[in-house]
Design a protein around this motif. Structure first.
Motif, short mmCIF file in Angstrom:
data_model
loop_
_atom_site.label_atom_id
_atom_site.label_comp_id
_atom_site.label_asym_id
_atom_site.label_seq_id
_atom_site.Cartn_x
_atom_site.Cartn_y
_atom_site.Cartn_z
N ASP A 71 1.60 3.19 -0.83
CA ASP A 71 1.43 3.02 0.61
C ASP A 71 1.19 1.54 0.90
OD1 ASP A 71 0.54 5.19 3.05
OD2 ASP A 71 -0.09 3.12 3.35
N ASP A 72 1.53 1.13 2.13
CA ASP A 72 1.39 -0.29 2.48
C ASP A 72 0.07 -0.63 3.14
OD1 ASP A 72 2.40 1.17 4.84
OD2 ASP A 72 2.45 -0.80 5.78
N LYS A 73 -0.72 0.38 3.55
CA LYS A 73 -1.95 0.11 4.30
C LYS A 73 -3.17 0.27 3.39
CE LYS A 73 -0.15 1.32 8.85
NZ LYS A 73 -0.09 -0.10 9.27
N SER A 74 -4.03 -0.73 3.39
CA SER A 74 -5.18 -0.72 2.49
C SER A 74 -6.12 0.45 2.78
CB SER A 74 -5.94 -2.05 2.60
OG SER A 74 -6.38 -2.29 3.92
N ILE A 115 -4.75 3.50 1.10
CA ILE A 115 -4.94 3.38 -0.35
C ILE A 115 -6.38 3.74 -0.72
CG2 ILE A 115 -5.08 1.71 -2.24
CD1 ILE A 115 -2.23 2.50 -1.63
N HIS A 147 -0.79 -0.32 -3.99
CA HIS A 147 -0.72 -0.94 -2.66
C HIS A 147 0.59 -1.70 -2.56
CE1 HIS A 147 -2.94 -3.49 0.61
NE2 HIS A 147 -2.00 -2.71 1.11
#
Length: 206
Positions: free
Chosen positions: A175-178, A181, A193
């Motif tokens: 996924d791209d969003k912290s 994650i 990430h």
């Protein structure tokens, strides 16, 4: 909290769980935003635009299409117009990241289990499921809109784990969003990430 296994410690039965936006898809091009601007009379790409102000509710199924676009445009929107805008919205997020597609092809070729978990409104999820070539990579598709839950709510991860019949440690989540994650890792998922410039194939040991 128990130690989370490395993403490189893979076993038979493991699942790769991918996000869609900014992982499988690339960022929208200026021309895509321009089409939506032309259709609505409003610029949408700015972070403070009404497109984004109401987006989480739309993704999580709290707003239907007519309600979302009415909130975005601050006027009544009929079903036919909402469908046209939904189609433009789907087109906005249809540019694929070729590097991620290569990773999906490699994982599929070696028989890996692939699933998708995306924050996505109902109509867009229907359009992509029926029409997008990338959907064929996945054994299971999970979308926030139809589920009425959105990442990073832990309940959506718990739902996916129940549906897959696995523990968190059996899943590699990309996924791209912290915040997504972090929520996944709290449930024991092995998370990657997806940041700009990542070599995803290397991260997954391909």
């Amino acid at each position: 909290m128990a130690r989370i296994p490395s993403v490189h410690t893979l076993h038979d039965g493991d699942w790769y769980l991918f996000d869609y936006g900014m992982v499988i898809s690339d960022a929208p091009a200026a021309a895509d935003w321009d089409r939506l601007h032309e259709a609505t009379g409003r610029p949408m790409d700015d972070a403070g635009s009404t497109y984004w102000a109401h987006r989480h509710a739309f993704d999580a199924g709290s707003l239907e299409s007519t309600g979302y676009w009415a909130a975005v445009l601050d006027r009544a929107v009929e079903a036919a117009e909402a469908e046209r805008l939904d189609r433009l919205d789907a087109r906005l997020w249809s540019r694929l990241n070729p590097r991620t597609v290569e990773v999906l092809q490699a994982l599929q070729a070696r028989g890996s289990h692939l699933a998708l978990l995306s924050n996505m409104p109902v109509r867009m999820s229907e359009i992509f499921t029926a029409e997008a070539t990338w959907s064929a990579f996945f054994e299971r598709l999970f979308f926030s809109g139809p589920l009425g839950l959105g990442k990073p709510d832990r309940r959506i991860y718990e739902h996916v784990l129940r549906e897959l019949g696995v523990d968190g440690s059996d899943v590699v989540f990309i996924d791209d969003k912290s915040e997504n994650i972090e929520a996944a890792r709290e449930l024991g998922l092995r998370a990657v990430h997806h940041v700009p410039g990542i070599d995803l194939a290397a991260e997954l040991g391909l």
